[in-house]
Design a protein around this motif. Structure first.
Motif, PDB file in Angstrom:
ATOM      1  N   THR A 125      14.327  55.571 -17.670  1.00 43.31           N
ATOM      2  CA  THR A 125      14.449  54.908 -16.364  1.00 43.31           C
ATOM      3  C   THR A 125      15.021  53.514 -16.523  1.00 43.31           C
ATOM      4  O   THR A 125      15.896  53.083 -15.757  1.00 43.31           O
ATOM      5  N   LYS A 126      14.538  52.791 -17.543  1.00 40.35           N
ATOM      6  CA  LYS A 126      15.055  51.441 -17.799  1.00 40.35           C
ATOM      7  C   LYS A 126      16.516  51.496 -18.248  1.00 40.35           C
ATOM      8  O   LYS A 126      17.329  50.677 -17.822  1.00 40.35           O
ATOM      9  N   GLU A 127      16.840  52.457 -19.117  1.00 40.80           N
ATOM     10  CA  GLU A 127      18.227  52.591 -19.570  1.00 40.80           C
ATOM     11  C   GLU A 127      19.149  52.927 -18.409  1.00 40.80           C
ATOM     12  O   GLU A 127      20.255  52.380 -18.291  1.00 40.80           O
ATOM     13  N   SER A 129      18.665  52.316 -15.190  1.00 37.35           N
ATOM     14  CA  SER A 129      18.763  51.158 -14.294  1.00 37.35           C
ATOM     15  C   SER A 129      19.717  50.110 -14.850  1.00 37.35           C
ATOM     16  O   SER A 129      20.551  49.562 -14.115  1.00 37.35           O
ATOM     17  N   SER A 130      19.621  49.847 -16.157  1.00 37.58           N
ATOM     18  CA  SER A 130      20.497  48.860 -16.781  1.00 37.58           C
ATOM     19  C   SER A 130      21.959  49.309 -16.717  1.00 37.58           C
ATOM     20  O   SER A 130      22.859  48.516 -16.399  1.00 37.58           O
ATOM     21  N   THR A 131      22.201  50.584 -17.031  1.00 43.50           N
ATOM     22  CA  THR A 131      23.565  51.110 -16.989  1.00 43.50           C
ATOM     23  C   THR A 131      24.121  51.078 -15.571  1.00 43.50           C
ATOM     24  O   THR A 131      25.281  50.715 -15.341  1.00 43.50           O
ATOM     25  N   GLN A 132      23.292  51.442 -14.612  1.00 44.72           N
ATOM     26  CA  GLN A 132      23.712  51.450 -13.214  1.00 44.72           C
ATOM     27  C   GLN A 132      24.055  50.036 -12.735  1.00 44.72           C
ATOM     28  O   GLN A 132      25.046  49.827 -12.022  1.00 44.72           O
ATOM     29  N   GLN A 133      23.244  49.061 -13.134  1.00 42.55           N
ATOM     30  CA  GLN A 133      23.502  47.674 -12.750  1.00 42.55           C
ATOM     31  C   GLN A 133      24.810  47.169 -13.357  1.00 42.55           C
ATOM     32  O   GLN A 133      25.592  46.486 -12.697  1.00 42.55           O
ATOM     33  N   HIS A 134      25.039  47.491 -14.625  1.00 43.18           N
ATOM     34  CA  HIS A 134      26.270  47.086 -15.293  1.00 43.18           C
ATOM     35  C   HIS A 134      27.484  47.732 -14.620  1.00 43.18           C
ATOM     36  O   HIS A 134      28.511  47.079 -14.381  1.00 43.18           O
ATOM     37  N   LEU A 135      27.372  49.017 -14.297  1.00 39.68           N
ATOM     38  CA  LEU A 135      28.444  49.740 -13.628  1.00 39.68           C
ATOM     39  C   LEU A 135      28.753  49.123 -12.265  1.00 39.68           C
ATOM     40  O   LEU A 135      29.914  48.870 -11.923  1.00 39.68           O
ATOM     41  N   THR A 136      27.701  48.856 -11.504  1.00 42.38           N
ATOM     42  CA  THR A 136      27.885  48.293 -10.159  1.00 42.38           C
ATOM     43  C   THR A 136      28.493  46.900 -10.227  1.00 42.38           C
ATOM     44  O   THR A 136      29.419  46.576  -9.465  1.00 42.38           O
ATOM     45  N   LYS A 137      27.997  46.075 -11.133  1.00 44.26           N
ATOM     46  CA  LYS A 137      28.506  44.710 -11.256  1.00 44.26           C
ATOM     47  C   LYS A 137      29.988  44.701 -11.608  1.00 44.26           C
ATOM     48  O   LYS A 137      30.777  43.934 -11.033  1.00 44.26           O
ATOM     49  N   LEU A 138      30.382  45.563 -12.548  1.00 43.40           N
ATOM     50  CA  LEU A 138      31.782  45.612 -12.962  1.00 43.40           C
ATOM     51  C   LEU A 138      32.660  46.139 -11.830  1.00 43.40           C
ATOM     52  O   LEU A 138      33.743  45.597 -11.561  1.00 43.40           O
TER      53      LEU A 138
END
Length: 518
Positions: A125-127, A129-138
């Motif tokens: 879940t943490k992985e 969320s982190s990947t999703q945040q990085h994807l969205t930010k980029l």
């Protein structure tokens, strides 16, 4: 009427309007990038970034790959983690069900220690969320897609849509330079100074204007003239704050530039810490670079019916730009400032109508400026000149004989769904079809359009547009350099100003010293 009171710790506030109480969230809506458009045709996205001369921000770790490849990799990783999480959660639910019912059989591959399963789910879940945040930010850092009709290249590739014949333009004449005319008035006339750059520098710093006497009255007249004309077209007048949340400014497409230079003035407290809102949420504040930011954000988090669109707003505010541009003769005086007054128009409309609204806004800008008697030209701007939010942009320039060049007075941009995706602005279309282009608009746009069919469709992201009705200092510059009447020694005798401004001029019942109405 009983009004409930809420504590500051709650997530909602009551706002009293003329006929009801609206419950508005104090939390900004989630920004939703258009991943489908970005990744459906990767080469098209790469070409768009190349045409717009876009470069990634330094904080993106791309492992030596281009930004589109990074997006694809992150999207695949996000989908893989999502699928694995769903499988583990189903397995956990099956184990829980089997424990509750002894008759239910559990497959061998579902026999797993519940504690280790829980730990694995927590880690994934943490992985995810982190990947999703990085994807969205980029994805959110990428600029809008350019309209197919936008010329590709640098500024010299702009297409001239409209321009006056050469015989209507005054010759280049350094004696008409507005600083030469307005800073040190001739002792042979009774004209008072209009500008005092040394004093304004002493009070503030360079490029903060100090308008005196007729310059101050001219600014007020221009503002009232522009507002009067635009409000008469059906736009709702709004006076907005000059201070906005930094996050809101970035969602509108106003982000710090590369290389450490920023167009944004950030606010800080006396101890050097960033300013926060009254609720203490830690929101950083900045000075707005344009009224466009708060005007568009008035629709933040809203879902409209098609009968409520288009929404037309016009606002007056001060605009602040920390990086005022290149130094040099061509940018001196009133041409490039850190602070200036501006009348700004914003439209929120259905997707099919934004192209026609861009044309209408451009025509309205021409009406404002030609009403002042200025020699102007209209440019369809190329890809490298588009801001992050704009899919297409028109610039309007005026001939400035003292500078010996054309100078930008205003711009109009169609931002399509770039801002609405970041601000959560949606609407429900009135029919299943969303491909029909609307080319006919009412002669007098109104915030309350005529009745449309009932709204039943899934919400779509609205389109937003913005256009400058009056960037005041540059209009003053253009009026003075084109309207100055010079004496034999090159001194300023008077300035010919358009008669349309007279009714907005404070104390203009009789003659105005140093001004001739034409």
């Amino acid at each position: 009427m009983i009004i409930r009171s809420f504590t500051k710790s709650q997530l909602y506030k009551h706002f009293i309007t003329s006929n009801h109480i609206r419950l508005l969230s104090t939390v900004l809506p989630p920004a939703i990038p258009d991943l489908h458009s970005l990744l459906a045709e990767p080469d098209k996205t790469r070409k768009n970034l190349e045409d717009r001369n876009w470069s990634p921000q330094q904080d993106h770790d791309q492992l030596g790959e281009d930004v589109v490849s990074t997006l694809i990799r992150l999207r695949e990783e996000e989908q893989r983690l999502k699928t694995e999480l769903e499988q583990l959660r189903r397995r956990r639910n099956n184990i829980s069900s089997s424990s509750a019912s002894s008759s239910k059989r559990v497959d061998d591959d579902e026999q797993q220690d519940p504690r280790s399963l829980k730990q694995r789910i927590s880690t994934l879940t943490k992985e995810h969320s982190s990947t999703q945040q990085h994807l969205t930010k980029l994805a959110l850092s990428l600029p809008n897609f350019s309209h197919p009709s936008v010329p590709i290249g640098a500024e010299d590739q702009a297409i001239i849509v409209k321009q006056p014949p050469p015989q209507q333009l005054l010759d280049k004449d350094e004696a008409r330079d507005h600083l030469h005319l307005l800073v040190r008035p001739s002792t042979k006339t009774q004209n008072k100074e209009w500008l005092n750059p040394p004093l304004s520098t002493l009070i503030s710093s360079p490029r903060f204007p100090l308008l005196l006497n007729n310059a101050a009255l001219l600014e007020l007249a221009i503002v009232q003239y522009a507002l009067s004309l635009v409000v008469g077209k059906g736009f709702q007048p709004v006076l907005v704050s000059d201070v906005v949340r930094t996050d809101v400014a970035e969602r509108c497409g106003f982000s710090p530039r590369e290389g450490g230079g920023s167009q944004i003035y950030f606010l800080s407290t006396a101890d050097g810490e960033g300013s926060e809102g009254e609720e203490g949420e830690g929101e950083k504040l900045c000075l707005a670079g344009t009224a466009e930011i708060p005007l568009v954000s008035l629709s933040m988090g809203q879902t409209y019916s098609s009968t409520q669109l288009p929404i037309l707003r016009v606002g007056f505010s001060h605009s602040f730009r920390a990086e005022a541009g290149a130094r040099g003769r061509e940018s001196r005086g009133l041409y490039r400032l850190h602070q200036f007054s501006k009348v700004e128009m914003v439209v929120v409309c259905e997707r099919e109508e934004s192209g026609a609204w861009l044309e209408r806004l451009k025509d309205l800008q021409v009406e404002v400026l030609e009403g002042l008697g200025l020699p102007i030209r209209v440019l369809d701007m190329p890809t490298s000149e588009l801001g992050a939010s704009a899919a297409r942009k028109y610039d309007i320039e005026a001939w400035m004989p003292g500078r010996g060049d054309w100078g930008e007075l205003s711009s109009a941009s169609n931002c399509t769904d770039y801002q609405s995706r970041r601000l959560g602005i949606r609407y429900r279309p009135s029919s299943p079809s969303t491909t029909t282009t609307t080319t006919t608009l009412p002669s007098s746009p109104s915030p309350s359009p005529s009745l449309k069919p009932p709204t039943t469709q899934k919400p779509l992201f609205a389109h937003t547009l913005n256009a400058t009705a009056a960037a005041v200092p540059r209009i003053i510059l253009a009026l003075v350099e084109n309207g100055a009447v010079l004496g034999e020694g090159g001194e300023l005798v008077k300035v010919r100003l358009p008669r349309v401004l007279k009714r907005f001029w404070i104390g203009a019942e009789g003659d105005v010293e140093g001004v001739e109405w034409v």
